[in-house]
Design a protein around this motif. Structure first.
Motif, short mmCIF file in Angstrom:
data_model
loop_
_atom_site.label_atom_id
_atom_site.label_comp_id
_atom_site.label_asym_id
_atom_site.label_seq_id
_atom_site.Cartn_x
_atom_site.Cartn_y
_atom_site.Cartn_z
N ALA A 13 -20.24 -18.26 -12.43
CA ALA A 13 -19.55 -19.27 -13.23
C ALA A 13 -18.02 -19.15 -13.14
CB ALA A 13 -19.97 -19.16 -14.70
N LEU A 14 -17.52 -18.10 -12.52
CA LEU A 14 -16.08 -17.91 -12.45
C LEU A 14 -15.41 -18.99 -11.61
CD1 LEU A 14 -15.94 -14.04 -11.93
CD2 LEU A 14 -15.52 -15.31 -14.05
N MET A 15 -14.14 -19.21 -11.89
CA MET A 15 -13.36 -20.22 -11.19
C MET A 15 -12.20 -19.54 -10.46
SD MET A 15 -15.09 -22.89 -12.11
CE MET A 15 -14.13 -24.39 -11.77
N LEU A 16 -11.78 -20.13 -9.35
CA LEU A 16 -10.73 -19.53 -8.54
C LEU A 16 -9.40 -19.49 -9.29
CD1 LEU A 16 -10.08 -18.49 -5.60
CD2 LEU A 16 -9.04 -20.73 -5.25
N PRO A 17 -8.73 -18.33 -9.28
CA PRO A 17 -7.35 -18.28 -9.80
C PRO A 17 -6.42 -18.99 -8.80
CG PRO A 17 -8.38 -16.09 -9.76
CD PRO A 17 -9.24 -16.99 -8.93
N LEU A 18 -6.21 -20.25 -9.03
CA LEU A 18 -5.48 -21.08 -8.06
C LEU A 18 -3.98 -20.91 -8.24
CD1 LEU A 18 -5.67 -23.32 -5.87
CD2 LEU A 18 -5.55 -24.99 -7.74
N ASP A 19 -3.32 -20.40 -7.20
CA ASP A 19 -1.87 -20.31 -7.21
C ASP A 19 -1.32 -20.91 -5.92
OD1 ASP A 19 -2.32 -18.42 -5.23
OD2 ASP A 19 -1.66 -16.71 -6.42
N VAL A 20 -0.04 -20.75 -5.68
CA VAL A 20 0.57 -21.39 -4.51
C VAL A 20 -0.05 -20.85 -3.22
CG1 VAL A 20 2.49 -19.73 -4.43
CG2 VAL A 20 2.76 -22.00 -3.41
N HIS A 21 -0.42 -19.56 -3.21
CA HIS A 21 -0.96 -18.96 -1.99
C HIS A 21 -2.38 -19.44 -1.72
CE1 HIS A 21 2.54 -16.37 -2.03
NE2 HIS A 21 2.24 -15.97 -3.26
N THR A 22 -3.26 -19.30 -2.73
CA THR A 22 -4.65 -19.71 -2.52
C THR A 22 -4.74 -21.22 -2.33
OG1 THR A 22 -4.97 -19.75 -4.93
CG2 THR A 22 -5.60 -17.75 -3.78
N GLY A 23 -3.86 -21.96 -3.00
CA GLY A 23 -3.86 -23.41 -2.83
C GLY A 23 -3.45 -23.82 -1.43
N ASN A 24 -2.37 -23.25 -0.92
CA ASN A 24 -1.90 -23.61 0.42
C ASN A 24 -2.91 -23.24 1.49
OD1 ASN A 24 0.49 -24.66 -0.58
ND2 ASN A 24 1.70 -22.83 -0.18
#
Length: 254
Positions: free
Chosen positions: A194-205
């Motif tokens: 059920a966890l969600m990705l910790p979305l930041d500039v690095h993981t997003g790019n």
């Protein structure tokens, strides 16, 4: 890349970056200094809260904050006197200042004395809707039971569409379990699935370059999109790929 090629690539990168040595370069080293469950929870929450900006500065300031808490965070939260709270006034990390720090300790005291602790709050929230979103929304509401309008900017509100990168990272720390022992696996009431990705500039790019994320805004809808794609690779533990995406972005400049 086709599905199988991309999965193999990301699985390889998980193995490459998800090692005990990762702890030495990451704010997760701060809660790893403790063995008591409540100390790990509180140290982890505070370290995750200030986890934005330069990584070396984050770690340095989080370790300094532990010193201000007498390296005994649970006891400090429960028992700190007004004079002991006052010394937190000198703490600063970017826009998180001493007033915010005092509020956090007082709010954590309320959570541990009135709501049976961080685990209970997050797991109760999760049980409301069986989603990480429900857990984070419930936590936000209880954390700001005390008056503290200024400090609200330091805790993401998923009800307003925030990506909640630091809170999702904190949930990863508390919930996930695997052989590398980077994350803690302390909380059993929320499944890793059920966890969600910790979305930041690095993981997003990196996610956008790999075709895992089309949405341009890094908001909660983007978190849902990229996490749904990661679940295709591993439905039971999709957020293990946080290490692959983050490592590709930070260490390999992908």
């Amino acid at each position: 890349m086709d599905f199988e090629t991309l999965k193999a690539f990301l699985d390889e990168k998980v193995e490459e970056f998800y090692r005990p040595e990762f702890i030495e370069t990451d704010p997760i080293q701060v809660p790893h200094r403790f063995s008591k469950k409540e100390d790990i929870e509180i140290a982890g929450f505070l370290a995750a809260t200030i986890a934005w900006g330069n990584r070396a500065s984050i770690i340095k300031n989080a370790l300094y904050l532990m010193q201000l808490l007498d390296d005994d965070p649970h006891s400090f939260v429960l028992h700190a006197s007004p004079a002991e709270l006052k010394r937190l006034k000198k703490f600063v990390h970017r826009t998180f200042n001493g007033d915010d720090c005092v509020y956090f300790i007082q709010s954590l005291r309320n959570i541990y004395t009135s709501h049976y602790g961080l685990q209970k709050v997050f797991e109760d929230g999760f049980s409301n809707g069986e989603t990480a979103w429900a857990a984070l929304a419930h936590f936000h509401g209880l954390f700001f039971e005390l008056p503290g309008e200024r400090t609200q900017k330091h805790v993401s509100n998923v009800r307003k569409g925030a990506s909640a990168k630091r809170l999702n990272m904190y949930l990863r720390w508390m919930v996930r379990e695997d052989k590398a022992k980077v994350d803690f696996a302390l909380w059993k009431g929320i499944p890793a699935s059920a966890l969600m990705l910790p979305l930041d500039v690095h993981t997003g790019n990196v996610g956008r370059k790999l075709g895992l994320l089309q949405r341009k805004s890094s908001d909660w809808k983007a978190v849902e999109e990229i996490t749904a794609n990661l679940r295709r690779f591993d439905p039971q533990d999709p957020i293990k790929y946080d290490f692959a995406l983050f490592g590709l972005g930070v260490f390999e400049k992908f």
